[in-house]
Design an enzyme around this catalytic site. Structure first.
Site, short mmCIF file in Angstrom:
data_model
loop_
_atom_site.label_atom_id
_atom_site.label_comp_id
_atom_site.label_asym_id
_atom_site.label_seq_id
_atom_site.Cartn_x
_atom_site.Cartn_y
_atom_site.Cartn_z
N ARG A 111 -34.79 48.12 45.17
CA ARG A 111 -36.03 47.40 44.86
C ARG A 111 -35.78 46.51 43.66
O ARG A 111 -35.00 46.87 42.77
CB ARG A 111 -37.18 48.37 44.54
CG ARG A 111 -37.83 49.04 45.74
CD ARG A 111 -38.60 48.04 46.60
NE ARG A 111 -39.23 48.64 47.76
CZ ARG A 111 -38.73 48.62 49.01
NH1 ARG A 111 -37.56 48.06 49.25
NH2 ARG A 111 -39.40 49.16 50.02
N HIS A 142 -34.23 39.88 51.30
CA HIS A 142 -34.66 41.23 51.70
C HIS A 142 -34.31 41.49 53.16
O HIS A 142 -35.17 41.85 53.98
CB HIS A 142 -36.17 41.42 51.45
CG HIS A 142 -36.58 42.86 51.32
ND1 HIS A 142 -37.53 43.29 50.43
CD2 HIS A 142 -36.17 43.97 51.98
CE1 HIS A 142 -37.70 44.60 50.54
NE2 HIS A 142 -36.87 45.04 51.48
P1 NDP Z 1 -34.11 58.60 49.85
O1 NDP Z 1 -35.40 59.13 49.33
O2 NDP Z 1 -33.45 59.26 50.98
O3 NDP Z 1 -33.06 58.50 48.66
C1 NDP Z 1 -33.39 58.21 47.34
C2 NDP Z 1 -32.29 58.70 46.44
O4 NDP Z 1 -32.59 58.35 45.09
C3 NDP Z 1 -32.13 60.22 46.48
O5 NDP Z 1 -30.78 60.57 46.42
C4 NDP Z 1 -32.86 60.65 45.21
O6 NDP Z 1 -32.41 61.90 44.68
C5 NDP Z 1 -32.49 59.53 44.29
N1 NDP Z 1 -33.41 59.46 43.15
C6 NDP Z 1 -34.75 59.24 43.15
N2 NDP Z 1 -35.24 59.28 41.91
C7 NDP Z 1 -34.19 59.56 41.10
C8 NDP Z 1 -34.06 59.76 39.71
N3 NDP Z 1 -35.11 59.68 38.88
N4 NDP Z 1 -32.83 60.03 39.22
C9 NDP Z 1 -31.75 60.14 40.03
N5 NDP Z 1 -31.82 59.96 41.37
C10 NDP Z 1 -33.02 59.67 41.89
O7 NDP Z 1 -34.40 57.06 50.19
P2 NDP Z 1 -33.54 56.08 51.13
O8 NDP Z 1 -32.10 56.30 50.90
O9 NDP Z 1 -34.04 56.15 52.53
O10 NDP Z 1 -34.01 54.66 50.55
C11 NDP Z 1 -33.76 54.32 49.21
C12 NDP Z 1 -34.54 53.05 48.86
O11 NDP Z 1 -33.96 51.91 49.49
C13 NDP Z 1 -35.97 53.03 49.35
O12 NDP Z 1 -36.82 53.73 48.46
C14 NDP Z 1 -36.29 51.56 49.36
O13 NDP Z 1 -36.82 51.16 48.12
C15 NDP Z 1 -34.93 50.88 49.56
N6 NDP Z 1 -34.81 50.21 50.86
C16 NDP Z 1 -34.51 48.88 50.89
C17 NDP Z 1 -34.37 48.22 52.10
C18 NDP Z 1 -33.99 46.78 52.14
O14 NDP Z 1 -34.04 46.16 53.20
N7 NDP Z 1 -33.56 46.19 51.04
C19 NDP Z 1 -34.56 48.91 53.38
C20 NDP Z 1 -34.84 50.31 53.23
C21 NDP Z 1 -34.98 50.92 52.02
P3 NDP Z 1 -32.57 63.27 45.55
O15 NDP Z 1 -31.58 63.13 46.68
O16 NDP Z 1 -32.19 64.33 44.62
O17 NDP Z 1 -33.99 63.27 46.02
#
Ligand code: NDP
Length: 255
Positions: free
Chosen positions: A170, A218
């Protein structure tokens, strides 16, 4: 509630930071997890890493007709460290693809993971370690109060000189002014940005004119109609069997 009959809301997006703020949604929110979207993201990140890794712009996108002689050996994948911030569904798939190509891959998440060929780190110490030792940083975190502007003046200072940054998470994950500053002082040597605070990115935005920034609109992993509908139906079937749906968003942690 505007949806009194529904027990769950299924988002057609993987990122739900805005939907979670919607006060009319009282039901549990399920974000999109779709294998094709996941594959799409892993391919996109890998392509942009390979573009830099092979110096493709230098050797292909030349305007002059100069025959560039090679002055130094380029590193091979096993000599290159990639740090992925966000080791969730998309981060893990990307880590695995890059790992198969031979890159040294480390990922950062809240909870540590057991993944083959990928070092999983967490906490501030883990973050600092990744920042200090990576040649590339890929952002695949959700946008929350804890991750907002995680790439800022402080974190850029920790980087090795010449790091390349890829943001597919993001726009709010990076502090824009410090990115430009980092590119200008050599901490960063290039950025590929797919997501922005304001989309479409306004034509007056300084990112457009920066020669070290690549902008994509995007498009790294758009929702794919057929496969996402299939994934949502599978998830509804889980619900009907009394199981918890996959990808249940947590309002407390806001992803
Ligand atoms: P997930 O929820 O599966 O993964 C998020 C990861 O971030 C997890 O490993 C989580 O940790 C980690 N995380 C969250 N908060 C923290 C923190 N405070 N400190 C450390 N690690 C943290 O989401 P996705 O992989 O499915 O998607 C990730 C993001 O990608 C989405 O939220 C979206 O914003 C973006 N996205 C962008 C797209 C695009 O076209 N550009 C398309 C799709 C998504 P934990 O595993 O421990 O929960």
């Amino acid at each position: 509630s505007e949806f009194p009959e529904n027990s769950y809301i299924f988002s057609t997006y993987a990122g739900v930071e805005k939907t979670l703020l919607n006060k009319t949604i009282k039901q549990p929110l399920v974000r999109l997890i779709d294998s094709e979207m996941t594959e799409c993201m892993a391919e996109w990140c890998t392509a942009h890493i390979m573009r830099y890794h092979l110096d493709i712009d230098k050797f292909i996108k030349r305007k002059s007709k100069e025959w560039l002689s090679i002055t130094k050996e380029r590193p091979l994948a096993y000599q290159v460290s990639i740090g992925i911030l966000g080791l969730g569904v998309l981060g893990q798939a990307t880590a695995s693809k890059l790992g198969k190509l031979g890159f040294k891959v480390r990922g950062w998440s809240r909870s540590e993971k057991k993944l083959s060929g990928v070092i999983s780190l967490s906490g501030e110490k883990g973050l600092n370690e990744i920042l200090k030792s990576s040649d590339y940083i890929i952002l695949l975190l959700p946008l929350t109060n804890k991750t907002r502007e995680i790439i800022n003046k402080r974190s850029i200072k920790l980087l090795k000189n010449g790091v390349k940054l890829i943001n597919a998470g993001r726009g709010g994950l990076i502090e824009e002014a410090s990115i430009i500053n980092g590119l200008d002082n050599g901490k960063l040597s290039a950025c590929t940005l797919d997501v922005f605070n304001q989309e479409p990115l306004p034509s007056s935005h300084p990112f457009w004119n920066h020669e070290k920034i690549t902008i994509t609109p995007h498009i790294s992993a758009p929702t794919r109609l057929r496969s996402s509908v299939k994934s949502i139906i599978e998830n509804i079937k889980r619900l009907q069997k009394g199981k918890t749906p996959i990808g249940l968003a947590d309002k407390q942690r806001s992803y």
